[in-house]
Design a protein around this motif. Structure first.
Motif, PDB file in Angstrom:
ATOM      1  N   LYS A 186      58.931 102.521  36.410  1.00 42.30           N
ATOM      2  CA  LYS A 186      60.213 103.202  36.586  1.00 42.30           C
ATOM      3  C   LYS A 186      60.552 103.917  35.283  1.00 42.30           C
ATOM      4  O   LYS A 186      61.048 103.314  34.330  1.00 42.30           O
ATOM      5  N   ILE A 187      60.284 105.197  35.226  1.00 42.84           N
ATOM      6  CA  ILE A 187      60.470 105.992  34.015  1.00 42.84           C
ATOM      7  C   ILE A 187      61.819 106.690  34.114  1.00 42.84           C
ATOM      8  O   ILE A 187      62.065 107.471  35.034  1.00 42.84           O
ATOM      9  N   SER A 188      62.695 106.413  33.153  1.00 42.75           N
ATOM     10  CA  SER A 188      64.050 106.972  33.211  1.00 42.75           C
ATOM     11  C   SER A 188      64.070 108.459  32.861  1.00 42.75           C
ATOM     12  O   SER A 188      64.799 109.235  33.481  1.00 42.75           O
ATOM     13  N   ASN A 189      63.295 108.887  31.864  1.00 44.76           N
ATOM     14  CA  ASN A 189      63.281 110.289  31.442  1.00 44.76           C
ATOM     15  C   ASN A 189      61.834 110.791  31.452  1.00 44.76           C
ATOM     16  O   ASN A 189      61.202 110.940  30.395  1.00 44.76           O
ATOM     17  N   PRO A 190      61.262 111.056  32.615  1.00 40.09           N
ATOM     18  CA  PRO A 190      59.849 111.481  32.674  1.00 40.09           C
ATOM     19  C   PRO A 190      59.661 112.877  32.110  1.00 40.09           C
ATOM     20  O   PRO A 190      60.546 113.729  32.201  1.00 40.09           O
ATOM     21  N   GLY A 191      58.497 113.083  31.517  1.00 39.10           N
ATOM     22  CA  GLY A 191      58.177 114.392  30.982  1.00 39.10           C
ATOM     23  C   GLY A 191      57.485 115.271  32.017  1.00 39.10           C
ATOM     24  O   GLY A 191      57.280 114.893  33.168  1.00 39.10           O
ATOM     25  N   ALA A 192      57.123 116.493  31.601  1.00 39.10           N
ATOM     26  CA  ALA A 192      56.438 117.409  32.506  1.00 39.10           C
ATOM     27  C   ALA A 192      55.023 116.907  32.799  1.00 39.10           C
ATOM     28  O   ALA A 192      54.396 116.262  31.961  1.00 39.10           O
ATOM     29  N   CYS A 193      54.523 117.194  34.004  1.00 35.73           N
ATOM     30  CA  CYS A 193      53.234 116.673  34.465  1.00 35.73           C
ATOM     31  C   CYS A 193      52.351 117.835  34.927  1.00 35.73           C
ATOM     32  O   CYS A 193      52.348 118.184  36.114  1.00 35.73           O
ATOM     33  N   PRO A 194      51.599 118.470  34.029  1.00 36.54           N
ATOM     34  CA  PRO A 194      50.757 119.603  34.443  1.00 36.54           C
ATOM     35  C   PRO A 194      49.574 119.175  35.302  1.00 36.54           C
ATOM     36  O   PRO A 194      49.072 119.965  36.096  1.00 36.54           O
ATOM     37  N   LEU A 195      49.107 117.954  35.154  1.00 32.28           N
ATOM     38  CA  LEU A 195      47.997 117.477  35.981  1.00 32.28           C
ATOM     39  C   LEU A 195      48.561 116.934  37.294  1.00 32.28           C
ATOM     40  O   LEU A 195      49.479 116.105  37.278  1.00 32.28           O
ATOM     41  N   LYS A 196      47.994 117.377  38.421  1.00 35.61           N
ATOM     42  CA  LYS A 196      48.571 117.074  39.723  1.00 35.61           C
ATOM     43  C   LYS A 196      47.756 116.002  40.424  1.00 35.61           C
ATOM     44  O   LYS A 196      46.548 115.884  40.252  1.00 35.61           O
ATOM     45  N   PRO A 197      48.432 115.209  41.294  1.00 37.16           N
ATOM     46  CA  PRO A 197      47.715 114.206  42.083  1.00 37.16           C
ATOM     47  C   PRO A 197      46.795 114.881  43.093  1.00 37.16           C
ATOM     48  O   PRO A 197      46.779 116.109  43.237  1.00 37.16           O
TER      49      PRO A 197
END
Length: 289
Positions: free
Chosen positions: A82-93
């Protein structure tokens, strides 16, 4: 997980800090060794590659290619993190997960305040950011994930810490100091009491003579006491010390006894008639009578 060996389970633990905030990371054993196990030898790259294959076979991770990159993905990452302040995620599932959402995102609630909905919104933001912004935030996300697995800091136990009482205990009152009696000169009309009579019988001395000697000595030397009765009681206790040898064995008086007698005689000469009458006719004659 219990069927895997220790090295494979350790690699799986390292992946949780290696992947980005959506559970996706580059599928590179050399990069995983450099970020998570920098002090291990170069030969451990093959061991990491073998561990990744075992994890993929058991379904703990998924290895795939997307946008020309080899990637790996932890399907349960967003379920347990549970990440409160997630960063940007350029790699996609993987593409078959639908709009870059994991299994946990496909069952999101319609409540905008729910944690699953917030995580789904986070992954949708990864698609909407421009390429320049995603690269910048990806570098910051990589710096956060480039940390080694360590135990949380344990604060040392506090020493000399007294437990707090459950109820307020009133403080003990400080003992009152005894007021010291002020010293005074020999009071007018002072005379021995019944205690002095018993003390004189105990030590075997003449009370009247000792009282006269004590009064003359106190007036001549300007003595002051806080308790004259106790001072005379000590005088009686010491009377045998100075007068005993000359009375019992017939020896000549000591030097101190002769000096005391001379001082008493000289004191008597300098006393006024009123002082002589006070010590001969007032208090001491009553004792002798």
């Amino acid at each position: 997980m219990g069927e895997l060996d220790w090295e494979t389970r350790y690699v799986f633990m390292c992946l949780w800090s290696y992947v980005q905030d959506n559970g996706v990371g580059l599928d590179s054993a050399r990069l995983i060794r450099g970020q998570c196990m920098p002090y291990d030898e170069e030969s451990s790259v093959s061991d990491i590659e073998q561990a990744l294959g075992a994890l993929d076979g058991f379904g703990f991770i998924k290895r795939y290619e997307r946008d020309g990159k080899k990637l790996l993905w932890i399907p349960t990452f967003c379920k347990y993190q549970k990440i409160s302040n997630p960063g940007a995620c350029p790699l996609k599932p993987p593409e078959n997960q639908g709009s870059d959402k994991s299994d946990s995102f496909s069952q999101t609630s319609t409540d905008p305040n729910s944690s699953s909905q917030k995580l789904a919104d986070t992954h949708s933001v990864c698609e909407e950011l421009p390429e320049s912004v995603r690269k910048t935030q990806w570098s910051s996300s990589r710096s956060r994930s480039n940390s080694y697995i360590s135990s949380p800091p344990i604060s040392p136990p506090q020493q000399n810490s007294d437990p707090q009482p459950l109820v307020d205990v009133p403080a003990e009152p400080e003992p009152q100091k005894r007021r010291r009696r002020s010293k005074t000169s020999l009071p007018d009309g002072w005379k021995p009491n019944a205690k002095h009579e018993r003390r004189a019988r105990e030590v075997g001395t003449d009370l009247a003579i000792e009282a006269t000697k004590f009064a003359n000595w106190a007036v001549a030397n300007g003595k002051t006491y806080a308790d004259w009765d106790r001072a005379f009681d000590n005088w009686l206790l010491n009377s045998r010390k100075y007068d005993g040898p000359s009375k019992t064995d017939g020896r000549s008086p000591s030097r101190s006894q002769m000096n005391l007698a001379a001082n008493m005689a000289k004191t008597w000469e300098y006393m006024t008639d009123e002082e002589r009458a006070r010590f001969t006719g007032g208090g001491l004659h009553a004792v002798q009578g």
